[in-house]
Design a protein around this motif. Structure first.
Motif, mmCIF file in Angstrom:
data_model
loop_
_atom_site.group_PDB
_atom_site.id
_atom_site.type_symbol
_atom_site.label_atom_id
_atom_site.label_comp_id
_atom_site.label_asym_id
_atom_site.label_seq_id
_atom_site.Cartn_x
_atom_site.Cartn_y
_atom_site.Cartn_z
ATOM 1 N N GLN A 137 -0.541 -18.749 29.024
ATOM 2 C CA GLN A 137 -0.606 -20.192 28.769
ATOM 3 C C GLN A 137 0.901 -20.694 28.940
ATOM 4 O OE1 GLN A 137 -2.142 -23.036 25.297
ATOM 5 N NE2 GLN A 137 -1.744 -20.795 24.721
ATOM 6 N N ALA A 138 1.956 -19.855 28.467
ATOM 7 C CA ALA A 138 3.403 -20.299 28.479
ATOM 8 C C ALA A 138 3.675 -20.438 30.166
ATOM 9 C CB ALA A 138 4.250 -19.468 27.796
ATOM 10 N N ASN A 139 2.922 -19.889 31.043
ATOM 11 C CA ASN A 139 3.393 -19.942 32.375
ATOM 12 C C ASN A 139 2.384 -20.915 33.149
ATOM 13 O OD1 ASN A 139 5.746 -17.818 32.510
ATOM 14 N ND2 ASN A 139 4.294 -16.839 31.263
ATOM 15 N N ILE A 140 1.527 -21.476 32.648
ATOM 16 C CA ILE A 140 0.856 -22.725 33.539
ATOM 17 C C ILE A 140 1.939 -23.658 34.094
ATOM 18 C CG2 ILE A 140 -0.677 -24.392 33.274
ATOM 19 C CD1 ILE A 140 -2.243 -22.907 31.072
ATOM 20 N N LYS A 141 1.670 -23.734 35.172
ATOM 21 C CA LYS A 141 2.495 -24.891 36.010
ATOM 22 C C LYS A 141 2.069 -26.304 35.767
ATOM 23 C CE LYS A 141 3.388 -21.129 39.527
ATOM 24 N NZ LYS A 141 3.005 -21.010 40.853
ATOM 25 N N PHE A 142 2.760 -26.690 34.627
ATOM 26 C CA PHE A 142 2.454 -28.184 34.507
ATOM 27 C C PHE A 142 3.442 -28.948 35.222
ATOM 28 C CE2 PHE A 142 1.051 -26.204 30.287
ATOM 29 C CZ PHE A 142 0.182 -26.903 30.263
ATOM 30 N N ASN A 143 3.196 -30.096 35.973
ATOM 31 C CA ASN A 143 4.076 -30.866 36.722
ATOM 32 C C ASN A 143 5.322 -31.469 35.883
ATOM 33 O OD1 ASN A 143 2.858 -33.219 35.593
ATOM 34 N ND2 ASN A 143 1.788 -33.725 37.309
ATOM 35 N N GLN B 172 5.388 -34.310 34.981
ATOM 36 C CA GLN B 172 4.923 -35.176 33.815
ATOM 37 C C GLN B 172 4.401 -34.266 32.679
ATOM 38 O OE1 GLN B 172 3.894 -36.343 37.033
ATOM 39 N NE2 GLN B 172 5.859 -37.402 37.002
ATOM 40 N N GLY B 173 4.541 -33.050 32.925
ATOM 41 C CA GLY B 173 3.929 -32.178 31.861
ATOM 42 C C GLY B 173 2.253 -32.188 31.817
ATOM 43 N N LEU B 174 1.732 -32.167 33.125
ATOM 44 C CA LEU B 174 0.165 -32.374 33.132
ATOM 45 C C LEU B 174 0.009 -31.277 34.413
ATOM 46 C CD1 LEU B 174 -0.186 -36.296 33.666
ATOM 47 C CD2 LEU B 174 -0.447 -34.924 31.606
ATOM 48 N N VAL B 175 -1.416 -30.789 34.101
ATOM 49 C CA VAL B 175 -2.061 -30.028 34.904
ATOM 50 C C VAL B 175 -3.326 -30.603 35.469
ATOM 51 C CG1 VAL B 175 -2.805 -28.483 33.246
ATOM 52 C CG2 VAL B 175 -2.783 -27.628 35.547
ATOM 53 N N PRO B 176 -3.959 -30.400 36.592
ATOM 54 C CA PRO B 176 -5.194 -31.059 36.887
ATOM 55 C C PRO B 176 -6.058 -30.170 36.486
ATOM 56 C CG PRO B 176 -3.966 -30.180 39.170
ATOM 57 C CD PRO B 176 -3.053 -30.098 37.809
ATOM 58 N N ALA B 177 -7.383 -30.735 35.757
ATOM 59 C CA ALA B 177 -8.315 -30.045 35.107
ATOM 60 C C ALA B 177 -9.608 -30.522 35.835
ATOM 61 C CB ALA B 177 -8.421 -30.135 33.732
ATOM 62 N N VAL B 178 -10.336 -29.610 36.537
ATOM 63 C CA VAL B 178 -11.656 -30.179 37.142
ATOM 64 C C VAL B 178 -12.780 -29.606 36.200
ATOM 65 C CG1 VAL B 178 -13.364 -29.611 39.148
ATOM 66 C CG2 VAL B 178 -10.905 -29.512 39.614
ATOM 67 N N ALA B 179 -13.645 -30.640 35.902
ATOM 68 C CA ALA B 179 -15.035 -30.420 34.998
ATOM 69 C C ALA B 179 -16.125 -30.097 35.921
ATOM 70 C CB ALA B 179 -15.180 -31.637 34.194
ATOM 71 N N GLN B 180 -16.972 -28.961 35.484
ATOM 72 C CA GLN B 180 -18.051 -28.260 36.206
ATOM 73 C C GLN B 180 -18.965 -28.281 35.377
ATOM 74 O OE1 GLN B 180 -17.297 -24.696 38.262
ATOM 75 N NE2 GLN B 180 -18.893 -25.183 40.049
ATOM 76 N N GLN B 181 -20.289 -28.796 35.464
ATOM 77 C CA GLN B 181 -21.508 -28.420 34.827
ATOM 78 C C GLN B 181 -21.490 -26.922 35.075
ATOM 79 O OE1 GLN B 181 -23.216 -30.346 32.678
ATOM 80 N NE2 GLN B 181 -24.339 -28.653 32.239
ATOM 81 N N TYR B 182 -21.521 -26.252 33.609
ATOM 82 C CA TYR B 182 -21.871 -24.811 33.555
ATOM 83 C C TYR B 182 -23.080 -24.198 34.225
ATOM 84 C CZ TYR B 182 -25.030 -24.534 29.551
ATOM 85 O OH TYR B 182 -26.195 -24.382 28.993
ATOM 86 N N MET C 118 -4.767 -32.479 32.084
ATOM 87 C CA MET C 118 -4.410 -32.076 30.822
ATOM 88 C C MET C 118 -3.052 -31.881 30.402
ATOM 89 S SD MET C 118 -7.434 -29.207 30.383
ATOM 90 C CE MET C 118 -8.162 -29.411 28.929
ATOM 91 N N ASN C 119 -2.416 -32.186 29.388
ATOM 92 C CA ASN C 119 -1.257 -31.650 28.851
ATOM 93 C C ASN C 119 -1.264 -30.318 27.722
ATOM 94 O OD1 ASN C 119 -1.924 -32.842 26.487
ATOM 95 N ND2 ASN C 119 -0.290 -34.547 26.592
ATOM 96 N N GLN C 120 -0.348 -30.050 27.580
ATOM 97 C CA GLN C 120 -0.361 -28.931 26.402
ATOM 98 C C GLN C 120 -1.027 -29.319 25.293
ATOM 99 O OE1 GLN C 120 0.904 -25.503 27.062
ATOM 100 N NE2 GLN C 120 -0.884 -25.268 25.460
ATOM 101 N N ASP C 121 -1.240 -30.359 24.625
ATOM 102 C CA ASP C 121 -2.006 -30.846 23.412
ATOM 103 C C ASP C 121 -3.415 -30.884 23.736
ATOM 104 O OD1 ASP C 121 0.472 -30.780 21.900
ATOM 105 O OD2 ASP C 121 0.558 -33.095 22.228
ATOM 106 N N ALA C 122 -3.684 -31.193 25.063
ATOM 107 C CA ALA C 122 -5.029 -31.339 25.332
ATOM 108 C C ALA C 122 -5.821 -29.949 25.682
ATOM 109 C CB ALA C 122 -5.340 -32.251 26.544
ATOM 110 N N LEU C 123 -4.944 -29.270 26.128
ATOM 111 C CA LEU C 123 -5.373 -27.794 26.336
ATOM 112 C C LEU C 123 -5.634 -27.107 25.010
ATOM 113 C CD1 LEU C 123 -6.052 -25.717 28.143
ATOM 114 C CD2 LEU C 123 -3.504 -24.972 28.329
ATOM 115 N N THR C 124 -4.656 -27.446 24.203
ATOM 116 C CA THR C 124 -4.737 -26.628 22.830
ATOM 117 C C THR C 124 -5.933 -27.368 21.949
ATOM 118 O OG1 THR C 124 -2.607 -26.230 22.726
ATOM 119 C CG2 THR C 124 -3.611 -26.035 20.490
ATOM 120 N N GLU C 125 -6.298 -28.413 22.026
ATOM 121 C CA GLU C 125 -7.278 -29.276 21.430
ATOM 122 C C GLU C 125 -8.677 -28.725 21.846
ATOM 123 O OE1 GLU C 125 -9.058 -33.718 20.614
ATOM 124 O OE2 GLU C 125 -6.845 -33.268 20.151
#
Length: 147
Positions: free
Chosen positions: A26-32, A34-44, A55-62
């Motif tokens: 997690q500490a090595n996720i490449k946030f841009n 602005q501190g963001l990483v793209p997140a694609v939502a897919q119906q499971y 997502m930023n770190q707070d959104a990921l953690t939550e």
């Protein structure tokens, strides 16, 4: 090489069911910048691609803590809990990282439509030659999403 490359590089030679420390990864996720990483939502259960958000770190953690998907709203500059005003929530089934650590795939159980237009998916416009065609009608009138 930077540490993020080394960590995700180690995953390339990993074998099925091998595990890696989540805190390190997690500490090595490449946030841009602005501190963001793209997140694609897919119906499971259907594989339908629903939306792309950030997502930023707070959104990921939550998201990982609560099981309810949370994003970062770039327009509002605040955390955005999917469905907080519309009721069209996303429950996390699985979170996956891409091979470079610079994108997230969220396998979710979407309640109702994912798109603010009332459609199942945000990807409802197809480019066909020199035309763009709407693929489907809304499931819910967008006015009914934000009462």
């Amino acid at each position: 090489m930077s540490e993020p490359t080394l960590t995700f590089k180690a995953l390339e030679s990993g074998q099925k069911d091998q595990t890696f420390d989540w805190d390190t990864l997690q500490a090595n996720i490449k946030f841009n910048e602005q501190g963001l990483v793209p997140a694609v939502a897919q119906q499971y259960d259907t594989g339908d691609v629903l939306m792309l958000a950030w997502m930023n770190q707070d959104a990921l953690t939550e998201t990982l803590t609560t099981g309810r998907v949370c994003y970062w709203s770039r327009s509002r500059q605040q955390l955005w809990r999917k469905g907080e005003s519309s009721g069209q929530i996303q429950r996390l089934k699985s979170l996956r990282l891409d091979c470079d650590g610079d994108a997230i795939l969220l396998l979710v159980d979407q309640t109702g439509p994912a798109c603010h237009t009332g459609r199942k998916s945000c990807f409802y416009t197809a480019v066909e030659g020199d035309q763009a065609r709407i693929l489907n009608d809304p499931l819910i009138d967008p006015k009914d999403l934000y009462r």
